[in-house]
Design a protein around this motif. Structure first.
Motif, PDB file in Angstrom:
ATOM      1  N   VAL A 109       0.837  -1.201   0.000  1.00 26.68           N
ATOM      2  CA  VAL A 109       0.000   0.000   0.000  1.00 26.68           C
ATOM      3  C   VAL A 109       0.873   1.254   0.000  1.00 26.68           C
ATOM      4  O   VAL A 109       0.629   2.205  -0.756  1.00 26.68           O
ATOM      5  N   CYS A 110       1.904   1.251   0.838  1.00 24.33           N
ATOM      6  CA  CYS A 110       2.815   2.404   0.909  1.00 24.33           C
ATOM      7  C   CYS A 110       3.539   2.616  -0.419  1.00 24.33           C
ATOM      8  O   CYS A 110       3.732   3.755  -0.869  1.00 24.33           O
ATOM      9  N   GLU A 111       3.923   1.530  -1.055  1.00 24.89           N
ATOM     10  CA  GLU A 111       4.616   1.639  -2.346  1.00 24.89           C
ATOM     11  C   GLU A 111       3.679   2.166  -3.425  1.00 24.89           C
ATOM     12  O   GLU A 111       4.074   2.994  -4.246  1.00 24.89           O
ATOM     13  N   ALA A 112       2.436   1.673  -3.415  1.00 28.37           N
ATOM     14  CA  ALA A 112       1.464   2.136  -4.412  1.00 28.37           C
ATOM     15  C   ALA A 112       1.157   3.617  -4.230  1.00 28.37           C
ATOM     16  O   ALA A 112       0.830   4.318  -5.192  1.00 28.37           O
ATOM     17  N   ALA A 113       1.280   4.110  -2.995  1.00 23.49           N
ATOM     18  CA  ALA A 113       1.037   5.530  -2.708  1.00 23.49           C
ATOM     19  C   ALA A 113       2.220   6.404  -3.092  1.00 23.49           C
ATOM     20  O   ALA A 113       2.161   7.626  -2.927  1.00 23.49           O
ATOM     21  N   GLY A 114       3.303   5.787  -3.566  1.00 29.32           N
ATOM     22  CA  GLY A 114       4.429   6.558  -4.080  1.00 29.32           C
ATOM     23  C   GLY A 114       5.528   6.877  -3.096  1.00 29.32           C
ATOM     24  O   GLY A 114       6.360   7.753  -3.361  1.00 29.32           O
ATOM     25  N   TYR A 115       5.575   6.186  -1.971  1.00 28.31           N
ATOM     26  CA  TYR A 115       6.647   6.438  -1.003  1.00 28.31           C
ATOM     27  C   TYR A 115       7.952   5.826  -1.516  1.00 28.31           C
ATOM     28  O   TYR A 115       7.964   4.734  -2.090  1.00 28.31           O
ATOM     29  N   ASP A 116       9.042   6.525  -1.297  1.00 31.31           N
ATOM     30  CA  ASP A 116      10.338   6.111  -1.839  1.00 31.31           C
ATOM     31  C   ASP A 116      11.053   5.096  -0.952  1.00 31.31           C
ATOM     32  O   ASP A 116      11.786   4.238  -1.447  1.00 31.31           O
ATOM     33  N   VAL A 117      10.858   5.228   0.352  1.00 38.00           N
ATOM     34  CA  VAL A 117      11.504   4.322   1.311  1.00 38.00           C
ATOM     35  C   VAL A 117      10.442   3.832   2.286  1.00 38.00           C
ATOM     36  O   VAL A 117       9.708   4.643   2.866  1.00 38.00           O
ATOM     37  N   VAL A 118      10.353   2.514   2.444  1.00 39.64           N
ATOM     38  CA  VAL A 118       9.438   1.929   3.418  1.00 39.64           C
ATOM     39  C   VAL A 118      10.280   1.261   4.498  1.00 39.64           C
ATOM     40  O   VAL A 118      11.048   0.339   4.218  1.00 39.64           O
ATOM     41  N   ILE A 119      10.152   1.750   5.726  1.00 38.58           N
ATOM     42  CA  ILE A 119      10.924   1.219   6.850  1.00 38.58           C
ATOM     43  C   ILE A 119      10.021   0.349   7.705  1.00 38.58           C
ATOM     44  O   ILE A 119       8.937   0.775   8.109  1.00 38.58           O
ATOM     45  N   VAL A 120      10.460  -0.872   7.962  1.00 34.55           N
ATOM     46  CA  VAL A 120       9.718  -1.783   8.836  1.00 34.55           C
ATOM     47  C   VAL A 120      10.482  -1.902  10.144  1.00 34.55           C
ATOM     48  O   VAL A 120      11.625  -2.379  10.163  1.00 34.55           O
ATOM     49  N   GLU A 121       9.865  -1.447  11.229  1.00 32.78           N
ATOM     50  CA  GLU A 121      10.480  -1.545  12.549  1.00 32.78           C
ATOM     51  C   GLU A 121       9.884  -2.735  13.288  1.00 32.78           C
ATOM     52  O   GLU A 121       8.676  -2.825  13.463  1.00 32.78           O
ATOM     53  N   THR A 122      10.728  -3.657  13.738  1.00 32.02           N
ATOM     54  CA  THR A 122      10.230  -4.851  14.406  1.00 32.02           C
ATOM     55  C   THR A 122       9.939  -4.598  15.882  1.00 32.02           C
ATOM     56  O   THR A 122      10.307  -3.568  16.437  1.00 32.02           O
ATOM     57  N   VAL A 123       9.284  -5.578  16.490  1.00 31.98           N
ATOM     58  CA  VAL A 123       8.927  -5.490  17.908  1.00 31.98           C
ATOM     59  C   VAL A 123      10.156  -5.256  18.767  1.00 31.98           C
ATOM     60  O   VAL A 123      10.169  -4.435  19.675  1.00 31.98           O
ATOM     61  N   GLY A 124      11.225  -6.013  18.511  1.00 33.72           N
ATOM     62  CA  GLY A 124      12.451  -5.880  19.292  1.00 33.72           C
ATOM     63  C   GLY A 124      12.402  -6.625  20.604  1.00 33.72           C
ATOM     64  O   GLY A 124      12.566  -6.041  21.665  1.00 33.72           O
ATOM     65  N   VAL A 125      12.168  -7.930  20.535  1.00 31.00           N
ATOM     66  CA  VAL A 125      12.051  -8.701  21.774  1.00 31.00           C
ATOM     67  C   VAL A 125      13.067  -9.832  21.874  1.00 31.00           C
ATOM     68  O   VAL A 125      12.954 -10.669  22.753  1.00 31.00           O
ATOM     69  N   GLY A 126      14.046  -9.864  20.999  1.00 30.03           N
ATOM     70  CA  GLY A 126      15.065 -10.901  21.158  1.00 30.03           C
ATOM     71  C   GLY A 126      15.464 -11.571  19.864  1.00 30.03           C
ATOM     72  O   GLY A 126      15.465 -10.955  18.803  1.00 30.03           O
ATOM     73  N   GLN A 127      15.754 -12.870  19.920  1.00 33.43           N
ATOM     74  CA  GLN A 127      16.342 -13.559  18.789  1.00 33.43           C
ATOM     75  C   GLN A 127      15.337 -13.986  17.737  1.00 33.43           C
ATOM     76  O   GLN A 127      15.706 -14.583  16.735  1.00 33.43           O
ATOM     77  N   SER A 128      14.038 -13.735  17.949  1.00 31.84           N
ATOM     78  CA  SER A 128      13.041 -14.122  16.956  1.00 31.84           C
ATOM     79  C   SER A 128      12.842 -13.057  15.884  1.00 31.84           C
ATOM     80  O   SER A 128      11.956 -13.170  15.054  1.00 31.84           O
ATOM     81  N   GLU A 129      13.686 -12.025  15.920  1.00 33.24           N
ATOM     82  CA  GLU A 129      13.507 -10.911  14.984  1.00 33.24           C
ATOM     83  C   GLU A 129      14.033 -11.273  13.600  1.00 33.24           C
ATOM     84  O   GLU A 129      14.935 -10.634  13.086  1.00 33.24           O
ATOM     85  N   THR A 130      13.487 -12.305  12.990  1.00 36.83           N
ATOM     86  CA  THR A 130      14.029 -12.786  11.729  1.00 36.83           C
ATOM     87  C   THR A 130      13.079 -12.599  10.556  1.00 36.83           C
ATOM     88  O   THR A 130      13.525 -12.529   9.420  1.00 36.83           O
ATOM     89  N   ALA A 131      11.778 -12.494  10.800  1.00 40.87           N
ATOM     90  CA  ALA A 131      10.814 -12.422   9.703  1.00 40.87           C
ATOM     91  C   ALA A 131      11.035 -11.186   8.843  1.00 40.87           C
ATOM     92  O   ALA A 131      10.814 -11.230   7.633  1.00 40.87           O
TER      93      ALA A 131
END
Length: 336
Positions: A138-160
């Motif tokens: 959706v963000c890309e279709a709206a024309g945004y140049d950079v999409v940043i995904v910030e994860t939960v930040g709870v440990g070693q499961s931050e892989t997805a």
């Protein structure tokens, strides 16, 4: 679909409302909303793929929100539009989530060229929400140049997040531990760039951490890459850098590294191939999730589930046998 048209209406209130409505539609679990969401995704798909997808992860307190706000403002000053998809952990007790990232990124959230969407993790593993990939489109279709995904930040499961973005950035603290600790962290092997944030607090510790992590990443590169790229175009090898998001120091060097990575990955075809493989992985992931949902709501499975659980808990039935029997109820195969 009017919603799809509104997404392309330029940088303004109409587009922002359309983005919010679209992502809310994607996150809905209602069957009729799911059909509308599928139609929307099909319509906007040709408009996607032009943005650079940046995944940001790190332990709580490392300064992810501060870093993202500083980076977002830095990129906006250079004429880019920035979207942030922030995932907040949901309570395992109440199921609620504070969704506080807009508060933590106060300056960025007020900027016309930025869009911040916090979403609850809702029990989804891997540090991201279930619909993060779709929200990214959706963000890309709206024309945004950079999409940043910030994860939960709870440990070693931050892989997805590494499986849905073009570049995976891991934030570390100057006193995060010795080189042995760095080796033990599985997420380190997935990082394309490791950033030691808050380097201004303890420059010596930050320098030591950079040396330790750089050494470990070289070892991973030797074992992980070997000579696979010997006869191909130059490959990117993970790098380590220091910065201070709070003081906005080192952001120019960080973005220069990101641009080098993107240029190299586009030139050797690795970025396009990565996105193709991510799309396939996404499809299979949704198939598995759909099958699990169908299994849990199947009439025959629901009737047999409670007795099977009782037998397993009482030690009267092996878990593997119970699983096969329940799957047989699901498939209708009495001989399974």
């Amino acid at each position: 679909m009017k919603l799809a048209a509104d997404l392309q209406s330029g940088s303004g209130p109409v587009q922002r409302r359309a983005m919010a409505k679209a992502i809310t539609l994607l996150e809905s679990t209602r069957a009729d909303h799911r059909l509308q969401a599928d139609a929307l995704l099909t319509e906007i798909l040709p408009l996607t793929g032009r943005a650079f997808r940046l995944g940001i992860s790190g332990v709580p307190g490392v300064g992810k929100s501060t870093f993202i706000e500083a980076l977002g403002l830095f990129l906006i000053e250079r004429g880019l539009r920035v979207a942030v998809l922030a995932v907040d952990p949901s309570s395992t007790v109440s199921g609620g989530s504070i969704l506080g990232d807009k508060t933590r990124m106060e300056r960025l959230s007020m900027h016309a060229q930025a869009y911040i969407r916090p979403s609850p993790s809702s029990g989804t593993l891997g540090g991201v929400a279930e619909k993060t990939r779709e929200a990214m489109l959706v963000c890309e279709a709206a024309g945004y140049d950079v999409v940043i995904v910030e994860t939960v930040g709870v440990g070693q499961s931050e892989t997805a997040v590494a499986g849905m973005t073009d570049m995976y950035v891991l934030l570390q603290l100057p006193n995060a531990g010795d080189d042995l600790q760095a080796i033990k962290k599985g997420v380190m092997e997935l990082a394309d760039l490791v950033v030691i944030n808050k380097a201004d607090l303890d420059p010596l510790a930050a320098t030591r951490a950079r040396a330790h992590i750089s050494s470990n990443l070289r070892v991973h590169a030797m074992h992980g890459h070997g000579h696979d790229h010997a006869e191909q175009a130059p490959a990117w090898y993970p790098q380590v850098m220091q910065l201070s998001a709070l003081k906005a120091q080192g952001l120019e060097e960080f973005w220069a590294a990101v641009c080098r990575y993107r240029s190299l990955q586009e030139a050797n075809g690795a970025l396009a191939e990565k996105r193709r493989q991510q799309a396939l992985a996404w499809m299979w992931e949704r198939i598995q999730a759909g099958l699990q949902q169908q299994f849990s709501t199947h009439t025959a499975v629901q009737a047999a589930l409670a007795p099977s659980i009782e037998q397993v808990l009482a030690g009267q039935l092996a878990p593997s046998t119970a699983a096969r029997q329940l799957l047989a109820h699901f498939s209708g195969d009495k001989h399974a």
